[in-house]
Write an enzyme that holds these catalytic residues in place. Structure first.
Site: not given
Length: 223
Positions: A136, A211
Site C-alpha cells: 500500500c 490490494e
C-alpha cells in the site's frame, strides 16, 4: 530503492503485477474508469485510512526504539490531522459528503485487507507489520508515478483523475514512499534472516492479493 522491497516484489512478482496493473488502475490511468467505480473506491479508501491509523498506533506499541516510535507517531498524526481531511475534500468534489463517508460500511475486501495488516502486526513484530503495509504505502507511490509518466502535462491537467494521480506522483507522497523503503531496509538489517524471508515474502504476496481485491471492489459496481 530498498533491496528488501525489490526482493519481496521479485518473490511475489505475479501477485504484485496483478495488483499494480489491475484493470481499475489501468482504467483510471486512461480515464475510462466509471465515475461510480471511483466514488465507491473513495468511500472504501476513507474507511481503510481509519484502519491504517490503527496500524500506525500499533506500530508505536511494537516499536523498540524512540526513533521507531516517533516515526509511527508522525504517520498516525499525518493520517488523523491531514490525510482524512484531504480525503473528505477530494470526495466532496465527487459528490460525497463527510456524512456519506462516516455512515458507509466496510466492504468485505476492505475488512479483509485491513484486518490482515493488523493481525500481521499484532502477532508479529514491526518488520512483519511494515511488510504487510508495504504494497500500500510504497505501491501507491509506484502506481502514481507510472500513471503520471504516461501523461503529458496538458493531458494530466485535463484528466478526470488528475487529483489522485497528482497526489501519489507528487513530491510529498514520493518522499513518504521513499522513507517507507528506507525504514523497511533498516528493520530488515535489524531482524531479517534468510530463513525468515520466505515467510515475509508470502505475507507480502497476500497483501498484494488483498490490494487487488480492494481495487476490484470499485469495479464490482459494474456487475
Amino acid at each position: 530503492m530498498s533491496a528488501v522491497f525489490e526482493r519481496l516484489k521479485g518473490a511475489a512478482s505475479a501477485d504484485w503485477s496483478r495488483y499494480v496493473e489491475h484493470d481499475f488502475v489501468r482504467r483510471m490511468g486512461d480515464g475510462t474508469l466509471p465515475d461510480a467505480a471511483f466514488r465507491r473506491y473513495l468511500v472504501q479508501d476513507y474507511l481503510f485510512l481509519i484502519q491504517f491509523a490503527r496500524a500506525n498506533a500499533l506500530a508505536a506499541y511494537k516499536s523498540r526504539t524512540l526513533a521507531d516510535m516517533r516515526r509511527a507517531q508522525g504517520a498516525l498524526s499525518a493520517i488523523l490531522d491531514v490525510e482524512l481531511d484531504l480525503h473528505v475534500r477530494l470526495s466532496a468534489r465527487w459528490g460525497l459528503s463527510a456524512v456519506d463517508l462516516e455512515r458507509a460500511r466496510e466492504e468485505p475486501a476492505t475488512t479483509a485487507y485491513t484486518r490482515f495488516v493488523l493481525d500481521c502486526g499484532a502477532s508479529g513484530d514491526l518488520l512483519d507489520l511494515h511488510v504487510a503495509l508495504a504494497p500500500c504505502v510504497i505501491g501507491y507511490g509506484e502506481i502514481g508515478a507510472r500513471l503520471a509518466a504516461a501523461l503529458t502535462p496538458d493531458a494530466l491537467a485535463a484528466h478526470p483523475y488528475r487529483d489522485w494521480i497528482g497526489e501519489y506522483a507528487g513530491a510529498p507522497y514520493q518522499g513518504v514512499a521513499e522513507a517507507a523503503r528506507l525504514h523497511l531496509e533498516d528493520l530488515a538489517v535489524r531482524s531479517l534472516t534468510e530463513r525468515r524471508f520466505d515467510e515475509l515474502a508470502e505475507m507480502f504476496a497476500q497483501a498484494c492479493r488483498l490490494e487487488a481485491d480492494f481495487w476490484q471492489t470499485g469495479l464490482s459496481i459494474e456487475t
